[in-house]
Scaffold this motif. Structure first.
Motif, PDB file in Angstrom:
ATOM      1  N   CYS A   1      43.954  -8.615  57.686  1.00 46.03           N
ATOM      2  CA  CYS A   1      44.633  -8.747  58.982  1.00 46.03           C
ATOM      3  C   CYS A   1      43.885  -7.958  60.057  1.00 46.03           C
ATOM      4  O   CYS A   1      43.658  -6.762  59.921  1.00 46.03           O
ATOM      5  CB  CYS A   1      46.075  -8.250  58.864  1.00 46.03           C
TER       6      CYS A   1
ATOM      7  N   CYS B   1      46.387  -5.169  61.863  1.00 44.89           N
ATOM      8  CA  CYS B   1      46.809  -3.916  61.242  1.00 44.89           C
ATOM      9  C   CYS B   1      45.721  -3.373  60.316  1.00 44.89           C
ATOM     10  O   CYS B   1      45.903  -2.317  59.698  1.00 44.89           O
ATOM     11  CB  CYS B   1      48.105  -4.119  60.461  1.00 44.89           C
TER      12      CYS B   1
ATOM     13  N   GLY C   1      49.530  -4.078  56.769  1.00 47.33           N
ATOM     14  CA  GLY C   1      50.753  -4.876  56.776  1.00 47.33           C
ATOM     15  C   GLY C   1      51.462  -4.755  58.107  1.00 47.33           C
ATOM     16  O   GLY C   1      51.747  -3.636  58.566  1.00 47.33           O
ATOM     17  N   CYS C   2      51.707  -5.904  58.760  1.00 49.81           N
ATOM     18  CA  CYS C   2      52.408  -5.907  60.046  1.00 49.81           C
ATOM     19  C   CYS C   2      53.133  -7.237  60.187  1.00 49.81           C
ATOM     20  O   CYS C   2      53.093  -8.075  59.291  1.00 49.81           O
ATOM     21  CB  CYS C   2      51.420  -5.678  61.192  1.00 49.81           C
TER      22      CYS C   2
ATOM     23  N   CYS D   1      50.910 -10.489  59.983  1.00 52.93           N
ATOM     24  CA  CYS D   1      50.445 -10.928  58.661  1.00 52.93           C
ATOM     25  C   CYS D   1      51.600 -10.972  57.676  1.00 52.93           C
ATOM     26  O   CYS D   1      51.386 -11.019  56.462  1.00 52.93           O
ATOM     27  CB  CYS D   1      49.332 -10.015  58.159  1.00 52.93           C
TER      28      CYS D   1
END
Ligand SMILES: [Zn+2]
Length: 367
Positions: free
Chosen positions: A285, A288, A292-293, A296
């Motif tokens: 991604c 981020c 993890g955000c 994504c």
């Protein structure tokens, strides 16, 4: 008035000086009174005219009648007079328009000028060019083909046999009134740029390295990330000894070139009729960095393109025109990506429809 040129009776220096000075004075006086194009032209004819011009007469009467020893002195003075007359004519011609005419045409240079709008690349064009240039640097050339395609090129030769369920994955806009044609000749709006893979292979034996940018059409409902018209860039590489690791290395390099060297890639098994094996490529991604955000979906990865090794069935179609596409001797890979998806990620665009709406307020942000 055009005074007649008198005959010269004496040819000594003093007589010559006097005679030429008189002519020069007449020329200067006439030139001083010139005004308007017609008068200037009349002056030119009067003095320099080929038949009845005064200089012509001088050379006819004086030079020809002069004794041999006076010819040189006479010739020098003649040339000097001719230069004077030509100078007067130049000055009269170059005097240009009148002050009144100049005043009428005057422009106020303190006023703002007329600004021409400079065009700029649309975001789709710019992104397409960015993708293409990454592959151009790897030695790929660019292939293009028609947007209205035959069923054969869009589906059949790409290993979507008639009636095969894989065709249902690309809901197709077809051209009306094609029912009487054989199925392979029926026209449709291409659903992918893959037909150009076949068109290219039919035209040239391996090796092939091309990227294929272009517009494609599918019968899809428009939403934030889908449009019935969109753009793709496909790639095809065919040569002896092309392996899956070439595919991985090429696409990993391309993703790093497009999104930055920190980007990681990974492949997942997938299915496309024209590649075997097939894969989906994901990149770490870019928002981020993989932590993890929301973008994504907390996975740290974003799915970006489809790819795979060219299916031998595709080479069989190409071999109908180019026998060198023999799956026992050559191999290759193909890939395809959506331009809008990449442009949306790179430039932070949230709705695909913005690309096509023609709203200058949106477009100008990216100039
Ligand atoms: Zn993320």
């Amino acid at each position: 008035m055009n005074e007649e040129i008198p005959n010269l009776t004496a040819f000594d220096e003093a007589a010559l000086d006097q005679a030429f000075a008189r002519l020069e004075r007449q020329a200067r006086e006439a030139a001083a009174l010139l005004s308007g194009e017609q008068a200037v032209e009349a002056f030119r004819l009067q003095w320099l005219g080929r038949k009845q011009g005064r200089l012509n007469e001088v050379s006819g009467r004086w030079l020809k009648t002069a004794p041999a020893e006076a010819r040189r002195a006479l010739g020098l003075r003649f040339n000097a007079l001719k230069a004077v007359v030509e100078g007067l004519l130049d000055a009269a011609l170059g005097s240009g328009p009148t002050d009144a005419a100049l005043a009428r045409e005057a422009i106020d240079i303190t006023l703002p000028g007329t600004r021409r709008l400079t065009g700029a690349e649309h975001l789709i064009t710019r992104t397409t060019n960015e993708i293409v240039s990454v592959f151009a640097a790897l030695g790929y050339s660019v292939g293009v083909g028609p947007e209205v395609e035959t069923d054969y090129y869009n589906f059949e030769c790409m290993n979507f046999p008639p009636g095969h369920p894989a065709r249902d994955t690309q809901d197709t806009l077809v051209i009306a009134n094609q029912e009487r044609r054989p199925q392979r000749d029926r026209l449709l709006l291409r659903t992918h740029t893959s037909p150009v893979q076949m068109r290219t292979m039919e035209m040239q034996p391996p090796p092939v390295r091309i990227v294929i940018p272009g517009r494609v059409h599918r019968n899809e409902a428009d939403d934030a990330t889908h449009s019935s018209t969109f753009y793709q860039v496909e790639g095809l590489c065919v040569d002896a000894n092309i392996t899956f690791s070439d595919l991985k290395g090429t696409l990993d390099h391309a993703m790093k070139a497009l999104f930055g060297s920190a980007v990681k890639t990974r492949l997942f098994p997938s299915f496309f009729p024209f590649t075997e094996p097939s894969a989906d490529l994901q990149i770490s991604c870019i928002f981020c960095g993989g932590k993890g955000c929301r973008k994504c979906k907390e996975s740290g990865w974003i799915e970006l393109l489809g790819c795979g090794m060219v299916d031998p069935a595709v080479y069989a179609f190409a071999a109908e025109k180019q026998p060198a596409y023999d799956a026992r001797k050559i191999s290759g890979f193909a890939f395809g990506m959506g331009v809008e998806r990449i442009a949306m990620m790179k430039y932070g665009v949230s709705e695909i429809g913005k690309f096509y709406a023609g709203d200058m307020r949106f477009l100008e942000q990216f100039v």
